[in-house]
Design a protein around this motif. Structure first.
Motif, PDB file in Angstrom:
ATOM      1  N   VAL A   1      11.672 -21.877  79.500  1.00  0.00           N
ATOM      2  CA  VAL A   1      10.258 -22.155  79.757  1.00  0.00           C
ATOM      3  C   VAL A   1       9.715 -21.291  80.895  1.00  0.00           C
ATOM      4  N   PHE A   2      10.342 -21.391  82.051  1.00  0.00           N
ATOM      5  CA  PHE A   2       9.784 -20.697  83.220  1.00  0.00           C
ATOM      6  C   PHE A   2      10.087 -19.204  83.207  1.00  0.00           C
ATOM      7  N   GLY A   3      11.181 -18.817  82.555  1.00  0.00           N
ATOM      8  CA  GLY A   3      11.434 -17.391  82.387  1.00  0.00           C
ATOM      9  C   GLY A   3      10.383 -16.748  81.501  1.00  0.00           C
ATOM     10  N   LYS A   4      10.007 -17.425  80.421  1.00  0.00           N
ATOM     11  CA  LYS A   4       8.971 -16.888  79.531  1.00  0.00           C
ATOM     12  C   LYS A   4       7.610 -16.842  80.225  1.00  0.00           C
ATOM     13  N   ILE A   5       7.307 -17.870  81.011  1.00  0.00           N
ATOM     14  CA  ILE A   5       6.032 -17.872  81.735  1.00  0.00           C
ATOM     15  C   ILE A   5       6.007 -16.742  82.759  1.00  0.00           C
TER      16      ILE A   5
ATOM     17  N   ASN B   1      -2.152 -19.723  72.870  1.00  0.00           N
ATOM     18  CA  ASN B   1      -1.875 -18.842  71.727  1.00  0.00           C
ATOM     19  C   ASN B   1      -1.372 -17.484  72.207  1.00  0.00           C
ATOM     20  N   TRP B   2      -1.986 -16.961  73.264  1.00  0.00           N
ATOM     21  CA  TRP B   2      -1.558 -15.679  73.830  1.00  0.00           C
ATOM     22  C   TRP B   2      -0.131 -15.790  74.371  1.00  0.00           C
ATOM     23  N   LEU B   3       0.151 -16.887  75.078  1.00  0.00           N
ATOM     24  CA  LEU B   3       1.485 -17.107  75.643  1.00  0.00           C
ATOM     25  C   LEU B   3       2.537 -17.176  74.546  1.00  0.00           C
ATOM     26  N   GLN B   4       2.225 -17.879  73.471  1.00  0.00           N
ATOM     27  CA  GLN B   4       3.163 -17.984  72.355  1.00  0.00           C
ATOM     28  C   GLN B   4       3.366 -16.633  71.663  1.00  0.00           C
ATOM     29  N   GLU B   5       2.288 -15.902  71.488  1.00  0.00           N
ATOM     30  CA  GLU B   5       2.381 -14.586  70.837  1.00  0.00           C
ATOM     31  C   GLU B   5       3.253 -13.622  71.637  1.00  0.00           C
ATOM     32  N   LYS B   6       3.122 -13.654  72.954  1.00  0.00           N
ATOM     33  CA  LYS B   6       3.841 -12.709  73.801  1.00  0.00           C
ATOM     34  C   LYS B   6       5.290 -13.110  74.069  1.00  0.00           C
ATOM     35  N   THR B   7       5.579 -14.414  74.052  1.00  0.00           N
ATOM     36  CA  THR B   7       6.900 -14.851  74.517  1.00  0.00           C
ATOM     37  C   THR B   7       7.656 -15.771  73.564  1.00  0.00           C
ATOM     38  N   ALA B   8       7.000 -16.269  72.500  1.00  0.00           N
ATOM     39  CA  ALA B   8       7.645 -17.236  71.600  1.00  0.00           C
ATOM     40  C   ALA B   8       8.191 -18.429  72.363  1.00  0.00           C
ATOM     41  N   ILE B   9       7.429 -18.913  73.321  1.00  0.00           N
ATOM     42  CA  ILE B   9       7.886 -19.973  74.213  1.00  0.00           C
ATOM     43  C   ILE B   9       8.004 -21.319  73.529  1.00  0.00           C
ATOM     44  N   GLN B  10       7.231 -21.542  72.466  1.00  0.00           N
ATOM     45  CA  GLN B  10       7.105 -22.898  71.925  1.00  0.00           C
ATOM     46  C   GLN B  10       8.361 -23.407  71.236  1.00  0.00           C
ATOM     47  N   ILE B  11       9.148 -22.527  70.659  1.00  0.00           N
ATOM     48  CA  ILE B  11      10.364 -22.942  69.948  1.00  0.00           C
ATOM     49  C   ILE B  11      11.574 -22.694  70.840  1.00  0.00           C
ATOM     50  N   ALA B  12      12.231 -23.795  71.220  1.00  0.00           N
ATOM     51  CA  ALA B  12      13.403 -23.716  72.094  1.00  0.00           C
ATOM     52  C   ALA B  12      14.637 -24.266  71.392  1.00  0.00           C
ATOM     53  N   SER B  13      14.732 -24.029  70.095  1.00  0.00           N
ATOM     54  CA  SER B  13      15.819 -24.613  69.304  1.00  0.00           C
ATOM     55  C   SER B  13      17.181 -23.997  69.617  1.00  0.00           C
ATOM     56  N   LYS B  14      17.204 -22.823  70.250  1.00  0.00           N
ATOM     57  CA  LYS B  14      18.477 -22.180  70.588  1.00  0.00           C
ATOM     58  C   LYS B  14      19.007 -22.601  71.953  1.00  0.00           C
ATOM     59  N   VAL B  15      18.218 -23.385  72.681  1.00  0.00           N
ATOM     60  CA  VAL B  15      18.627 -23.833  74.010  1.00  0.00           C
ATOM     61  C   VAL B  15      19.786 -24.820  73.887  1.00  0.00           C
ATOM     62  N   ARG B  16      20.746 -24.741  74.804  1.00  0.00           N
ATOM     63  CA  ARG B  16      21.935 -25.581  74.723  1.00  0.00           C
ATOM     64  C   ARG B  16      22.192 -26.425  75.978  1.00  0.00           C
ATOM     65  N   SER B  17      21.273 -26.402  76.941  1.00  0.00           N
ATOM     66  CA  SER B  17      21.473 -27.172  78.165  1.00  0.00           C
ATOM     67  C   SER B  17      20.144 -27.356  78.880  1.00  0.00           C
ATOM     68  N   THR B  18      20.139 -28.267  79.862  1.00  0.00           N
ATOM     69  CA  THR B  18      18.935 -28.466  80.669  1.00  0.00           C
ATOM     70  C   THR B  18      18.589 -27.191  81.431  1.00  0.00           C
ATOM     71  N   ALA B  19      19.592 -26.570  82.019  1.00  0.00           N
ATOM     72  CA  ALA B  19      19.350 -25.321  82.746  1.00  0.00           C
ATOM     73  C   ALA B  19      18.814 -24.245  81.807  1.00  0.00           C
ATOM     74  N   GLY B  20      19.364 -24.187  80.603  1.00  0.00           N
ATOM     75  CA  GLY B  20      18.895 -23.207  79.628  1.00  0.00           C
ATOM     76  C   GLY B  20      17.438 -23.429  79.250  1.00  0.00           C
ATOM     77  N   LEU B  21      17.033 -24.698  79.180  1.00  0.00           N
ATOM     78  CA  LEU B  21      15.638 -24.997  78.843  1.00  0.00           C
ATOM     79  C   LEU B  21      14.710 -24.591  79.984  1.00  0.00           C
ATOM     80  N   ILE B  22      15.134 -24.814  81.219  1.00  0.00           N
ATOM     81  CA  ILE B  22      14.333 -24.395  82.370  1.00  0.00           C
ATOM     82  C   ILE B  22      14.159 -22.875  82.366  1.00  0.00           C
ATOM     83  N   VAL B  23      15.252 -22.157  82.097  1.00  0.00           N
ATOM     84  CA  VAL B  23      15.178 -20.697  82.020  1.00  0.00           C
ATOM     85  C   VAL B  23      14.236 -20.283  80.900  1.00  0.00           C
TER      86      VAL B  23
END
Length: 266
Positions: free
Chosen positions: A252-256, A228-250
């Protein structure tokens, strides 16, 4: 003529915007830096180049997360308890056809949220701490359909002298015995009903099993607080704007990485 912005500057922009300016989308990051911090980043490229450069560095972000986890100074005490769970990272609804990052994305189900989705799972092992959020030791992702135990089995195989508190997905007697016998690790999960158990036996043991399972769930609850804290700080859970595998890696791990930067500054 515009000069060349370095990879280090681009990563700094990403982490700074997510961790300290609450800018969660790449477009809002680029706009914010252009409007307010251009004197510090005079070579900020056009938006599309900004995105492409970050995506080309996708493999760097998991390494950065690993280094930040090391810098947190987690020590493996002989009696340290580890909590484990997973959370969904959603690229699109299960009612739509997934078109993005198909190399790592598929359809899964989150029982906690009663949610079918396309995306990946974020897996966490974290050290339990009294009256504080658990301290992450391991984070990783798999396709959404991958069973939690399958995802973390290679990590569990490397542990020694730990007590692992997990959910029913980890109720595996063979794994339990292996961890105890060869790695001095104890795996504790809620009680899982045994198929074919006599009704009278099940009823006789029900009260103890319910109390034990409730106690395990309470011990594991801080993992949900961390997510919950991670989601509140970074909005990590919704990745609907991602357009590539590399973008998804960025994403997830960029937000972490940004979340860990927040952690290290407080």
């Amino acid at each position: 003529m515009q000069g060349h912005i370095t990879d280090e500057e681009l990563i700094t922009i990403y982490l700074f915007c997510v961790a300290f300016q609450e800018k969660q989308k790449l477009k809002s990051m680029h706009t914010y830096i252009h409007q307010h911090w251009l004197s510090y980043f005079p070579n900020l490229p056009a938006y599309q180049t900004f995105v492409n450069r970050l995506n080309r560095m996708a493999d760097l972000f998991p390494v950065l997360v690993s280094q930040l986890l090391t810098d947190l100074g987690v020590e493996e005490g002989e009696q340290a308890w580890l909590l484990t769970d997973s959370m969904p990272i959603i690229t699109c609804s299960h009612k739509r056809k997934a078109k993005v990052a198909l190399a790592i994305v598929n359809k899964g189900f989150c029982a906690t949220k009663n949610l079918h989705y396309f995306g990946v799972k974020l897996h966490l092992l974290a050290q339990s701490r009294k009256n504080r959020l658990p301290l992450p030791e391991y984070v990783g992702i798999t396709a959404a359909s991958v069973h939690d135990l399958t995802a973390l089995r290679p990590v569990l195989d490397c542990l020694t002298n730990r007590t692992i508190i997990a959910d029913k997905a980890y109720s595996d007697q063979e794994l339990h015995e292996k961890l105890l016998s060869f790695q001095a690790c104890e795996l504790i999960t809620p009680v899982k009903n045994i198929k074919g158990m006599l009704a009278v036996t099940k009823q006789f043991e029900q009260a103890f099993n319910d109390l034990f399972s409730s106690a395990v769930s309470r011990i594991r609850q801080p993992v949900e607080s961390f997510f919950n804290w991670l989601q509140e700080k970074t909005a990590i859970q919704i990745a609907s704007k991602v357009r590539s595998t590399a973008g998804l890696i960025v994403h997830v791990f960029g937000k972490i990485a940004a979340a860990l930067c927040i952690w290290m500054n407080f």
